[in-house]
Design an enzyme around this catalytic site. Structure first.
Site, PDB file in Angstrom:
ATOM      1  N   GLY A 140      42.844  30.165  17.718  1.00 58.28           N
ATOM      2  CA  GLY A 140      43.739  30.089  18.859  1.00 58.28           C
ATOM      3  C   GLY A 140      44.996  30.881  18.560  1.00 58.28           C
ATOM      4  O   GLY A 140      45.319  31.127  17.386  1.00 58.28           O
ATOM      5  N   GLN A 198      53.772  33.318  19.166  1.00 59.03           N
ATOM      6  CA  GLN A 198      53.356  33.837  17.846  1.00 59.03           C
ATOM      7  C   GLN A 198      53.265  35.356  17.812  1.00 59.03           C
ATOM      8  O   GLN A 198      53.151  35.935  16.737  1.00 59.03           O
ATOM      9  CB  GLN A 198      51.987  33.253  17.456  1.00 59.03           C
ATOM     10  CG  GLN A 198      52.020  31.759  17.188  1.00 59.03           C
ATOM     11  CD  GLN A 198      50.657  31.286  16.741  1.00 59.03           C
ATOM     12  OE1 GLN A 198      49.778  31.054  17.557  1.00 59.03           O
ATOM     13  NE2 GLN A 198      50.469  31.178  15.435  1.00 59.03           N
ATOM     14  N   CYS A 212      47.501  27.471  10.479  1.00 51.53           N
ATOM     15  CA  CYS A 212      48.227  28.221  11.503  1.00 51.53           C
ATOM     16  C   CYS A 212      48.521  29.623  10.992  1.00 51.53           C
ATOM     17  O   CYS A 212      48.952  29.781   9.844  1.00 51.53           O
ATOM     18  CB  CYS A 212      49.531  27.495  11.828  1.00 51.53           C
ATOM     19  SG  CYS A 212      50.483  28.303  13.109  1.00 51.53           S
ATOM     20  N   LEU A 213      48.291  30.613  11.847  1.00 58.03           N
ATOM     21  CA  LEU A 213      48.538  32.005  11.438  1.00 58.03           C
ATOM     22  C   LEU A 213      50.013  32.242  11.125  1.00 58.03           C
ATOM     23  O   LEU A 213      50.337  33.136  10.361  1.00 58.03           O
ATOM     24  CB  LEU A 213      48.079  32.953  12.552  1.00 58.03           C
ATOM     25  CG  LEU A 213      46.588  32.888  12.894  1.00 58.03           C
ATOM     26  CD1 LEU A 213      46.300  33.678  14.164  1.00 58.03           C
ATOM     27  CD2 LEU A 213      45.733  33.383  11.736  1.00 58.03           C
ATOM     28  N   HIS A 254      47.508  21.933  19.413  1.00 53.48           N
ATOM     29  CA  HIS A 254      48.192  22.785  18.430  1.00 53.48           C
ATOM     30  C   HIS A 254      48.918  23.938  19.147  1.00 53.48           C
ATOM     31  O   HIS A 254      50.089  24.211  18.873  1.00 53.48           O
ATOM     32  CB  HIS A 254      47.155  23.319  17.428  1.00 53.48           C
ATOM     33  CG  HIS A 254      47.710  24.242  16.402  1.00 53.48           C
ATOM     34  ND1 HIS A 254      47.751  23.935  15.057  1.00 53.48           N
ATOM     35  CD2 HIS A 254      48.248  25.496  16.499  1.00 53.48           C
ATOM     36  CE1 HIS A 254      48.301  24.941  14.396  1.00 53.48           C
ATOM     37  NE2 HIS A 254      48.602  25.903  15.246  1.00 53.48           N
ATOM     38  N   GLU A 255      48.203  24.572  20.088  1.00 54.02           N
ATOM     39  CA  GLU A 255      48.797  25.723  20.788  1.00 54.02           C
ATOM     40  C   GLU A 255      49.907  25.272  21.736  1.00 54.02           C
ATOM     41  O   GLU A 255      50.915  25.954  21.891  1.00 54.02           O
ATOM     42  CB  GLU A 255      47.722  26.519  21.544  1.00 54.02           C
ATOM     43  CG  GLU A 255      46.571  27.040  20.686  1.00 54.02           C
ATOM     44  CD  GLU A 255      47.012  27.818  19.458  1.00 54.02           C
ATOM     45  OE1 GLU A 255      48.114  28.406  19.459  1.00 54.02           O
ATOM     46  OE2 GLU A 255      46.257  27.814  18.459  1.00 54.02           O
ATOM     47  N   HIS A 309      53.043  25.056  19.987  1.00 57.67           N
ATOM     48  CA  HIS A 309      53.719  26.355  19.824  1.00 57.67           C
ATOM     49  C   HIS A 309      54.576  26.676  21.047  1.00 57.67           C
ATOM     50  O   HIS A 309      55.673  27.222  20.910  1.00 57.67           O
ATOM     51  CB  HIS A 309      52.697  27.482  19.626  1.00 57.67           C
ATOM     52  CG  HIS A 309      52.206  27.605  18.214  1.00 57.67           C
ATOM     53  ND1 HIS A 309      53.047  27.768  17.140  1.00 57.67           N
ATOM     54  CD2 HIS A 309      50.945  27.620  17.703  1.00 57.67           C
ATOM     55  CE1 HIS A 309      52.330  27.867  16.029  1.00 57.67           C
ATOM     56  NE2 HIS A 309      51.049  27.767  16.340  1.00 57.67           N
TER      57      HIS A 309
END
Ligand code: NI
Length: 176
Positions: free
Chosen positions: A49, A54, A102-103, A144-145, A148
């Site tokens: 995702g 991000q 997470c990236l 999670h997204e 963000h």
């Protein structure tokens, strides 16, 4: 299409509350390019995702989905989905613990409690209204997204730090 640079923890954009996308901007060429680039970036970085903050865009957009993912090998495929201005209108009482990474904090993993199922509304990339019930790993990715978009990292949701650390070290210790 192009692969975008991922903003990493420490960048203030990751702590901001992202802006709602005006409905009449969804179908613009600029927005369509951003979404395509986000999908390409997610695939290139092996993410499941990716949220717009991000990649340096403080707007309420995220993408997710995968067929098979090396970072989450046990998880079943999730269809590629694009959410614009998503909102959770209902969630289960039950939560479930599961590992996330997470990236933007690459290399770290932690076990996070998330609601098992969600009822959500929002728009897709065509400007069509979506209304879905999702559960399991897809619901986990969604939460999670969504975090963000609201300026939170998954790390803030961890309840048990015994299961938090670098992926390799957790693996060496058979914790994942
Ligand atoms: Ni993330």
């Amino acid at each position: 299409m192009s692969v975008l640079t991922i903003c990493r923890a420490g960048d203030p954009i990751l702590r901001q509350n992202s802006q709602v996308v005006p409905e009449n901007e969804i179908k613009t060429a600029e927005m369509q390019t951003l979404i395509k680039d986000m999908i390409e970036t997610m695939h290139h970085t092996q993410g499941v995702g990716l949220a717009a903050p991000q990649v340096g865009v403080s707007q309420r957009i995220f993408v997710y989905g995968f067929e098979q993912n090396a970072r989450y090998p046990k998880e079943k495929a999730v269809p590629l989905t694009i959410w614009i201005n998503p909102e959770i209108i209902h969630h289960s009482k039950e939560t479930q613990e599961g590992y996330e990474g997470c990236l933007s904090v690459a290399g770290l993993r932690g076990e996070v409690p998330r609601f098992q199922s969600l009822e959500i509304v929002g728009f897709n990339q065509l400007g069509e209204k979506l209304h879905r019930i999702i559960k399991g790993f897809e619901a986990r990715i969604f939460q999670h997204e969504m975090d963000h978009l609201n300026g939170y990292f998954f790390i803030e949701r961890i309840s048990n730090f015994d299961h938090f650390g670098f992926t390799e070290v957790l693996s060496e210790n058979k914790l994942i």
